[in-house]
Design a protein around this motif. Structure first.
Motif, PDB file in Angstrom:
ATOM      1  N   TYR A  55       0.840  -1.186   0.000  1.00  0.00           N
ATOM      2  CA  TYR A  55       0.000   0.000   0.000  1.00  0.00           C
ATOM      3  C   TYR A  55       0.880   1.243   0.000  1.00  0.00           C
ATOM      4  O   TYR A  55       1.865   1.332   0.720  1.00  0.00           O
TER       5      TYR A  55
ATOM      6  N   LEU B 147      -4.570   7.020   0.958  1.00  0.00           N
ATOM      7  CA  LEU B 147      -4.516   5.624   0.565  1.00  0.00           C
ATOM      8  C   LEU B 147      -5.721   5.300  -0.297  1.00  0.00           C
ATOM      9  O   LEU B 147      -6.841   5.605   0.048  1.00  0.00           O
TER      10      LEU B 147
ATOM     11  N   ASP C 113      -7.378  -5.638   3.560  1.00  0.00           N
ATOM     12  CA  ASP C 113      -7.020  -4.246   3.777  1.00  0.00           C
ATOM     13  C   ASP C 113      -7.915  -3.564   4.808  1.00  0.00           C
ATOM     14  O   ASP C 113      -7.653  -2.439   5.215  1.00  0.00           O
TER      15      ASP C 113
ATOM     16  N   VAL D 152      -6.229  -2.375   8.075  1.00  0.00           N
ATOM     17  CA  VAL D 152      -5.499  -1.101   8.099  1.00  0.00           C
ATOM     18  C   VAL D 152      -6.380  -0.005   8.665  1.00  0.00           C
ATOM     19  O   VAL D 152      -5.967   0.803   9.492  1.00  0.00           O
TER      20      VAL D 152
ATOM     21  N   ARG E 272      -7.346  -0.433  12.509  1.00  0.00           N
ATOM     22  CA  ARG E 272      -6.293  -0.061  13.454  1.00  0.00           C
ATOM     23  C   ARG E 272      -6.288   1.432  13.750  1.00  0.00           C
ATOM     24  O   ARG E 272      -5.729   1.869  14.766  1.00  0.00           O
ATOM     25  N   THR E 273      -6.908   2.210  12.865  1.00  0.00           N
ATOM     26  CA  THR E 273      -6.954   3.666  13.111  1.00  0.00           C
ATOM     27  C   THR E 273      -8.056   4.043  14.080  1.00  0.00           C
ATOM     28  O   THR E 273      -8.025   5.136  14.637  1.00  0.00           O
TER      29      THR E 273
ATOM     30  N   THR F 287      -2.830  -7.090   8.571  1.00  0.00           N
ATOM     31  CA  THR F 287      -1.920  -6.332   7.722  1.00  0.00           C
ATOM     32  C   THR F 287      -1.893  -4.903   8.222  1.00  0.00           C
ATOM     33  O   THR F 287      -2.779  -4.470   8.962  1.00  0.00           O
ATOM     34  N   SER F 288      -0.904  -4.180   7.851  1.00  0.00           N
ATOM     35  CA  SER F 288      -0.792  -2.793   8.300  1.00  0.00           C
ATOM     36  C   SER F 288       0.160  -2.049   7.379  1.00  0.00           C
ATOM     37  O   SER F 288       0.871  -2.648   6.574  1.00  0.00           O
ATOM     38  N   VAL F 289       0.131  -0.732   7.508  1.00  0.00           N
ATOM     39  CA  VAL F 289       1.077   0.107   6.783  1.00  0.00           C
ATOM     40  C   VAL F 289       2.192   0.506   7.741  1.00  0.00           C
ATOM     41  O   VAL F 289       2.105   0.301   8.947  1.00  0.00           O
TER      42      VAL F 289
ATOM     43  N   GLU G 154       1.808   2.376  11.088  1.00  0.00           N
ATOM     44  CA  GLU G 154       1.066   1.704  12.147  1.00  0.00           C
ATOM     45  C   GLU G 154       1.922   0.681  12.893  1.00  0.00           C
ATOM     46  O   GLU G 154       1.420  -0.001  13.785  1.00  0.00           O
ATOM     47  N   ARG G 155       3.170   0.615  12.550  1.00  0.00           N
ATOM     48  CA  ARG G 155       4.040  -0.431  13.094  1.00  0.00           C
ATOM     49  C   ARG G 155       4.085  -0.407  14.614  1.00  0.00           C
ATOM     50  O   ARG G 155       4.045  -1.462  15.260  1.00  0.00           O
TER      51      ARG G 155
END
Length: 860
Positions: free
Chosen positions: A78, A99, A274, A277, A280-281, A306-308, A311-312
């Motif tokens: 992404y 995104l 996706d 992602v 998680r926000t 999964t994440s971007v 967001e780690r």
């Protein structure tokens, strides 16, 4: 050798110098400046334009030549991009804000499969050796749908391992093979999970795709039929060109706040890989970080973690205790070792492995385009096992297992296709590959019919709809403080298993969100209605919301949340709590109970007294007081009273056929004889007085024959009524289950109620006539005149039986019998006492008065 040819879609672009031109006097001149960057050249010369040129290339590709090529189109990376305003040429500064997904990338990747290597010229390819025999695509709905749009025209086999799009089955189903099981099994599996834990009040958070529309339109009504309703059905913010990042965040915060205000404890998350992602926000940007701690998430198998990159470092506590479905998978032997042996220094430059390595270990390779002057240098010796699961998983997920199986499906289908050829072509050389490229459409037929065991020992085959014949695993997510997590298999959904084994789950193995302190969460609009209560709908509320109303008297509810209470069987009655039925005791007026003992004792006592009176009268039968008023009538009356007292005993004890036949008829006839005797006595008194008058003509009516005729004729009428009763509708033993709530009354059913009241009515008629005659004759001058005593006895008799009728009708069960027995005893005792007690007093206590002189003196 089978080779994979993968396209990893990203939102990346670049333009070479040939894409720029300068317009002068109507001519276009290609532009190239050796010293200035292209964007700088463009900014310095307003005449420079950007022409529509080759599409922006896909950033990450991997190709390895081989005898057979299997292509893969996947969306795993992404990037961020600003909205295109067409005010400047596309360049690398395009990627910095929003995104989004562009269907054009999938179309482009699909068309590149049929272009010459490194040149995008669709339908033009030098040679056919490198043509793919099949394409594996996924994991998102959009990738699968747009890929099918292009590849179906080329009749190439497609293997989808993610969300299955809605396709035109007439034209595409033969080319379309789903490594994802029938989605209906998943929806039914989620329903089983909800019903197993009795979660009836839930919410739905879904992505934007056609599969969700199917869920809402088809599955939601199915859930409602099983008693499950939704407090809310929300959509995850959609990412597109039409909204910017701030708009997405605000929409996400609003959605999150709706969820937080809800009373549901369980949410279904219907999305794709996706979707995670965006999820998680939610806790990150919400003012109240509660969504992760307050709800149990049930995630569909299309989703995965999964994440971007940004967001780690974000916490993943929101996943702790979540339940998800995943395509059934088994650990493939050697898979982890294969992953851990990856070395980016041995991979092709700028490969997807290197791109991942740089993001995962936050470093860069020396020859990377990334500016690493102040950053960490990748050595290639970093250990993948040191990464938390939120960055890299070394276990085989459901998606990975599907891709793995898809490759083997193609291999087995190719083997079956070659085996079906004639023997003289079975040993053909490599040139046969050219023939294969012209017959790719035939491969689909063999895919449908293959069946084999993979290296994990599981059977692989497709059903008639082109879906892999497999089930789902039920996964429980357990997170740890180091940003890692573990997927624990706690159950399965196996559609191919026997009915009783389709759904299986182990509650003890589940870790719940920390807020619930490892207690199974409840998700109800309100508390369950307890036993003894039933549900009552709340106005303007979903059907899962209701009030609990106590059961009405006589009804019970023996399950929680019953829609209505129900009656117990006739031989049972509700307990005090109205939550169960208790068998009724069989009841009748027995000799052992106090009431029965009292009535029996009374009947025997009065019988003994009557016997003594009869004995006294027989002993003194020659005395004037006994001879007066017809001695035989006196004996008949005493005997009928004795039988009346003994007749009461027929009403006590367990009703039998014989006793039921005798009870009322014997009582009616005996009492009719007694009242007839009283009537005859009264008439005799009147006649005797009339005879004593001078010149009376009534002497012929005075005598024993007249008295006997009166008794026999009156009794005959009653006997006729009783005989008619027995002949038409006789009494019989019966069970009365209605009268008493807690007892089954064993009684004598009267058969014909009309005949019963006819017998009572006739007896009442005789008593009324006797009372009337006795009342008129009460003052006649006779020393032994019984008229006044008969008047009192008939007054008692009529009062008793007039009271009997309403009392008999108002009592229930064995007390109805007791009322009739009491009436028999009371009326009989009234006759005995009022008529015979004065005479017994004279015979026993005042014998001097029992002589003719006293009789004459009193008469004079």
């Amino acid at each position: 050798m089978i080779t994979l040819y993968f396209f990893f879609k990203t939102q990346e672009s670049c333009c070479n110098h040939q894409q720029y031109y300068r317009t002068e006097r109507g001519y276009k001149y290609p532009l190239y400046h050796p010293k200035l960057g292209l964007e700088e050249v463009v900014s310095k010369d307003p005449h420079i334009k950007c022409r529509i040129c080759d599409p922006l290339p896909i950033l990450h590709k991997y190709y390895q030549s081989g005898d057979v090529i299997i292509a893969g189109i996947m969306s795993h990376i992404y990037r961020f991009s600003n909205s295109i305003t067409f005010r400047k040429c596309p360049s690398n500064d395009l990627f910095d804000d929003t995104l989004y997904f562009i269907p054009r990338w999938t179309y482009q990747a699909s068309l590149e499969l049929f272009s010459t290597q490194d040149r995008f010229i669709p339908n033009y390819k030098c040679g056919s050796i490198n043509n793919p025999v099949a394409v594996i695509g996924g994991p998102t709905y959009d990738v699968c749908f747009h890929m099918a749009t292009i590849l179906s025209m080329y009749k190439i086999s497609q293997f989808i391992y993610g969300s299955a799009p809605v396709i035109n089955k007439k034209t595409k189903t033969v080319l379309y093979h789903q490594m994802f099981p029938d989605v209906d099994h998943q929806y039914k599996g989620i329903l089983q999970v909800l019903l197993h834990f009795r979660w009836m009040w839930i919410g739905l958070l879904s992505a934007h795709d056609d599969n969700v529309e199917r869920f809402v339109n088809t599955v939601v009504p199915m859930y409602a039929q099983r008693g499950i309703c939704f407090d809310f059905m929300l959509r995850i913010p959609r990412m597109s060109y039409t909204n910017d990042f701030d708009e997405i965040v605000n929409e996400g915060i609003e959605t999150n706040n709706i969820i937080l205000r809800s009373t549901v404890n369980v949410m279904i998350i219907h999305g794709e890989i996706d979707t995670m992602v965006v999820l998680r926000t939610f806790p990150r940007y919400s003012e109240v970080m509660g969504i992760a701690k307050d709800k149990v998430w049930i995630m569909t198998s299309q989703m995965d973690f999964t994440s971007v990159s940004f967001e780690r470092e974000w916490h993943i506590d929101f996943l702790h205790g979540a339940i998800s479905l995943a395509v059934h998978s088994k650990e493939v032997l050697g898979f982890q070792q294969f992953l851990l042996m990856r070395n980016p220094t041995l991979e092709e430059e700028y490969s997807v492995t290197r791109a991942f390595w740089e993001k995962a270990f936050e470093c860069s390779f020396m020859n990377s385009m990334v500016d690493s002057q102040d950053g960490k240098i990748c050595s290639g010796e970093e250990k993948l096992e040191s990464l938390p699961a939120s960055v890299f998983e070394t276990s085989m997920t459901g998606h990975s297992y599907s891709v793995y199986n898809a490759v083997y499906v193609v291999a087995h289908a190719l083997h079956a296709m070659y085996s079906s050829r004639s023997k003289h072509r079975a040993t053909a050389d490599i040139g046969s590959m050219k023939d294969l490229s012209k017959q790719l459409w035939k491969l689909n037929h063999f895919v449908k019919s293959i069946s084999f065991n993979n290296s994990a020992g599981e059977k692989m085959s497709f059903n008639e709809n082109g879906e892999i014949a497999a089930g789902f695993d039920i996964i429980n997510w357990v997170t740890f403080p180091n940003q890692s997590f573990h997927r624990v298999k706690v159950g399965k959904i196996d559609p191919m298993a026997p009915q009783e084994e389709v759904f299986n789950i182990c509650e003890e193995a589940i870790m719940w969100p920390r807020r619930f302190n490892q207690a199974q969460p409840l998700s109800l609009c309100n508390d369950n209605c307890l036993l003894g209560y039933h549900k009552a709908k709340k106005e303007q509320k979903p059907f899962c919301c209701y009030d609990c109303i106590p059961c009405p008297e006589g009804k019970i509810s023996n399950w929680t949340d019953m829609d209505d209470c129900f009656q117990c069987p006739q031989d049972h009655y509700p307990n005090m709590e109205q939550d169960s039925c208790i068998p009724k005791n069989v009841s009748f007026l027995s000799y052992e109970e106090p009431l029965g003992i009292a009535l029996t004792s009374s009947a025997l006592s009065f019988s003994l007294i009557t016997t003594l009176v009869l004995w006294t009268f027989i002993k003194h039968r020659d005395t004037p007081i006994v001879k007066a008023n017809n001695r035989n009538l006196t004996y008949a009356l005493l005997i009928s009273l004795l039988l009346s007292f003994l007749c009461a005993l027929l009403f006590i004890g367990r009703p039998e056929k014989e006793t039921c036949l005798l009870r009322q008829t014997a009582f009616g006839i005996i009492f009719s004889v007694a009242v007839s005797c009283v009537l005859a006595k009264t008439i005799i008194v009147v006649l005797a007085f009339m005879v004593t008058k001078p010149g009376s003509s009534m002497k012929k009516w005075v005598g024993k024959q007249q008295a006997t005729s009166i008794v026999l004729s009156c009794s005959f009428i009653q006997a006729t009524l009783c005989s008619l009763w027995l002949a038409t509708s006789p009494p019989f033993p019966d069970f009365d289950v209605q009268s008493m709530n807690t007892e089954i009354v064993l009684e004598c059913n009267e058969g014909s109620v009309t005949m019963f009241y006819c017998v009572l009515g006739y007896m009442g008629l005789l008593a009324t006539v006797s009372f009337t005659v006795a009342f008129l004759a009460r003052k006649l001058p006779d020393s032994f005149n019984e008229a006044k005593f008969i008047t009192f006895s008939m007054l008692v008799f009529c009062s008793v039986w007039l009271s009997f009728v309403p009392t008999y009708l108002s009592t229930k069960g064995k007390y109805t019998v007791a009322v009739e027995i009491f009436s028999i005893l009371a009326s009989s005792a009234g006759l005995l006492g009022c008529i015979f007690s004065p005479k017994c007093y004279i015979i026993v206590g005042k014998p001097e008065l029992n002589n003719r002189e006293q009789l004459r003196r009193r008469t004079n």
